[in-house]
Design an enzyme around this catalytic site. Structure first.
Site, PDB file in Angstrom:
ATOM      1  N   HIS A 208       0.641  -1.129  -0.034  1.00  0.00           N
ATOM      2  CA  HIS A 208       0.006  -0.117   0.093  1.00  0.00           C
ATOM      3  C   HIS A 208       0.869   1.370  -0.050  1.00  0.00           C
ATOM      4  CE1 HIS A 208       1.085  -0.318   4.294  1.00  0.00           C
ATOM      5  NE2 HIS A 208       0.763   1.032   4.408  1.00  0.00           N
TER       6      HIS A 208
HETATM    7  N1  UDP Z   1      -2.633  -5.597   9.113  1.00  0.00           N
HETATM    8  C1  UDP Z   1      -3.916  -5.820   9.632  1.00  0.00           C
HETATM    9  N2  UDP Z   1      -4.761  -5.991   8.352  1.00  0.00           N
HETATM   10  C2  UDP Z   1      -4.466  -5.969   7.136  1.00  0.00           C
HETATM   11  C3  UDP Z   1      -3.287  -5.929   6.677  1.00  0.00           C
HETATM   12  C4  UDP Z   1      -2.364  -5.482   7.650  1.00  0.00           C
HETATM   13  O1  UDP Z   1      -4.153  -5.669  10.489  1.00  0.00           O
HETATM   14  O2  UDP Z   1      -5.341  -6.303   6.341  1.00  0.00           O
HETATM   15  C5  UDP Z   1      -1.645  -5.291  10.183  1.00  0.00           C
HETATM   16  C6  UDP Z   1      -0.275  -5.832   9.932  1.00  0.00           C
HETATM   17  O3  UDP Z   1      -0.398  -7.295  10.479  1.00  0.00           O
HETATM   18  C7  UDP Z   1       0.647  -5.202  10.750  1.00  0.00           C
HETATM   19  C8  UDP Z   1       0.090  -3.671  10.466  1.00  0.00           C
HETATM   20  O4  UDP Z   1      -1.278  -4.045  10.142  1.00  0.00           O
HETATM   21  O5  UDP Z   1       0.432  -5.131  12.171  1.00  0.00           O
HETATM   22  C9  UDP Z   1       0.871  -3.042   9.606  1.00  0.00           C
HETATM   23  O6  UDP Z   1       0.068  -1.904   9.156  1.00  0.00           O
HETATM   24  P1  UDP Z   1       0.452  -0.913   7.653  1.00  0.00           P
HETATM   25  O7  UDP Z   1       0.921  -1.938   6.752  1.00  0.00           O
HETATM   26  O8  UDP Z   1      -0.833  -0.248   7.413  1.00  0.00           O
HETATM   27  O9  UDP Z   1       1.419   0.339   8.372  1.00  0.00           O
HETATM   28  P2  UDP Z   1       3.080   0.156   8.530  1.00  0.00           P
HETATM   29  O10 UDP Z   1       3.395  -1.220   9.416  1.00  0.00           O
HETATM   30  O11 UDP Z   1       3.475   0.153   7.186  1.00  0.00           O
HETATM   31  O12 UDP Z   1       3.259   1.358   9.015  1.00  0.00           O
END
Ligand code: UDP
Length: 358
Positions: A208
């Site tokens: 994303h």
């Molecule tokens: N995650 C979730 N549902 C989803 C996809 C990811 O709960 O459909 C969780 C994943 O396990 C992780 C977190 O969301 O704990 C990551 O969030 P995101 O990818 O939005 O942000 P980033 O980590 O890149 O800041």
């Protein structure tokens, strides 16, 4: 202590769950939800599943340009801080909500505590890097997940007032993994709301980041790679990319992908536990893959979590189908004792350090 905690995006809800548990009954926490992520799948489900207290304030601010969104949040947060007069403002990670909370607080001289401080990619072309650097430099206490982020802070003369506490996401991971052990199945849905059966064998894909989804080219390469694997890829699609992801799969006849609605945190951990391997551009998921000893290919230009990049356990790849497939084909070497992310009690340590600084 009276603490105003600012959250707004999915990974912040997961972090806030651990902190709220640690602070409950000891101090007053006022939760402000900026609204950056707002719907059932991207927000409500986390509050329900993770037992996060209902936000005291919900600002309902999402979308628009970075400046517009951050500015609107700042104005609202400033009013709340002037009314609540907290001892601390607590912010997590690197989103626009983080930056808005920190900027609003510093101008009216309310001390800021930044959780997940010190991550540096080394490029301002990543929009979150700006949020990280500014927030770290205007905070009073910085909580670094590991020694590596602490060293980044020291290089910027921010060592004083910085503490290595472990990764608060690891707290949440350990807490929820206990519950996942008892889960026998997971409910996943396509975009028509139809329940889908999870394949026996699959890869777990999330993608994303702006860098991979700003136009068709990088996302198409990633989907093309996944389409060539021997097992399907399960891809919970961030709402921002839904139209593009669906269209690319349709136009290119990519049939080996299961595009599903975003899932809750426990469901995400379940998908991780049962999958063959992970392909992602998410900071949080690449760490969770590491905790769960699942091999991960991170499709991104910079290493946000270099600690995980040992023994092919987490490999960086360009958004290039050939490179992604080549990296996925490598064996990983797991060294079971190597676990640099703390002991799962980062949140308690954060509360204790804040108490000591009062
Ligand atoms: N995650 C979730 N549902 C989803 C996809 C990811 O709960 O459909 C969780 C994943 O396990 C992780 C977190 O969301 O704990 C990551 O969030 P995101 O990818 O939005 O942000 P980033 O980590 O890149 O800041």
């Amino acid at each position: 202590m009276k603490i105003v905690t600012i959250v707004g995006a999915r990974p912040q809800f997961i972090k806030a769950a651990a902190f709220s548990r640690a602070v409950k009954g000891r101090h007053q926490e006022i939760l402000v939800h900026t609204g950056q992520h707002f719907d059932e799948n991207m927000s409500d489900v986390f509050f329900k599943e993770l037992d996060i207290p209902k936000p005291d304030y919900n600002l309902g601010i999402s979308g628009g340009s970075h400046g517009r969104m951050t500015g609107a949040m700042m104005a609202e947060i400033e009013s709340i801080l002037m009314k609540e007069k907290p001892d601390w403002v607590l912010v997590y990670g690197d989103t626009n909500s983080t930056l808005a909370g920190a900027l609003a607080a510093v101008k009216i001289r309310i001390p800021i505590a930044h959780v997940e401080a010190g991550i540096r990619l080394g490029t301002l072309s990543n929009p979150e890097e700006v949020n990280r650097i500014v927030t770290d430099h205007i905070s009073q206490i910085l909580f670094a997940p590991t020694q590596l982020e602490m060293e980044n802070l020291q290089k910027e003369n921010l060592g004083t007032g910085s503490y290595v506490v472990g990764n608060i996401m690891y707290d949440s991971y350990l807490h929820c993994m206990k519950q996942i052990e008892e889960m026998e199945d997971v409910e996943i849905y396509d975009f028509t709301g139809q329940k889908i059966k999870l394949p026996e064998q699959y890869y777990y894909l999330t993608c994303h980041r702006q860098e991979n989804t700003y136009d068709d080219v990088p996302l198409k390469e990633i989907l093309k790679a996944m389409n060539q694997l021997e097992a399907p890829a399960v891809y919970p699609v961030h709402p921002r990319n839904r139209e593009r992801a669906e269209r690319l799969c349709r136009e290119n006849h990519f049939q080996n992908l299961l595009l599903i609605q975003p899932v809750g945190y426990k469901e995400s951990l379940y998908l991780l536990k049962k999958c063959k391997k992970v392909v992602t551009d998410s900071g949080g998921l690449q760490c969770e893959a590491f905790y769960g000893k699942k091999q991960c290919v991170t499709v991104f230009g910079w290493a946000g979590w270099p600690q995980t990049m040992v023994g092919n356990r987490n490999q960086l790849s360009k958004a290039d189908a050939h490179e992604i497939l080549e990296k996925l084909s490598r064996e990983q070497e797991v060294c079971p004792d190597y676990q640099p992310f703390g002991d799962g009690h980062a949140a308690e340590k954060i509360v204790e350090i804040m108490e000591g600084k009062r």
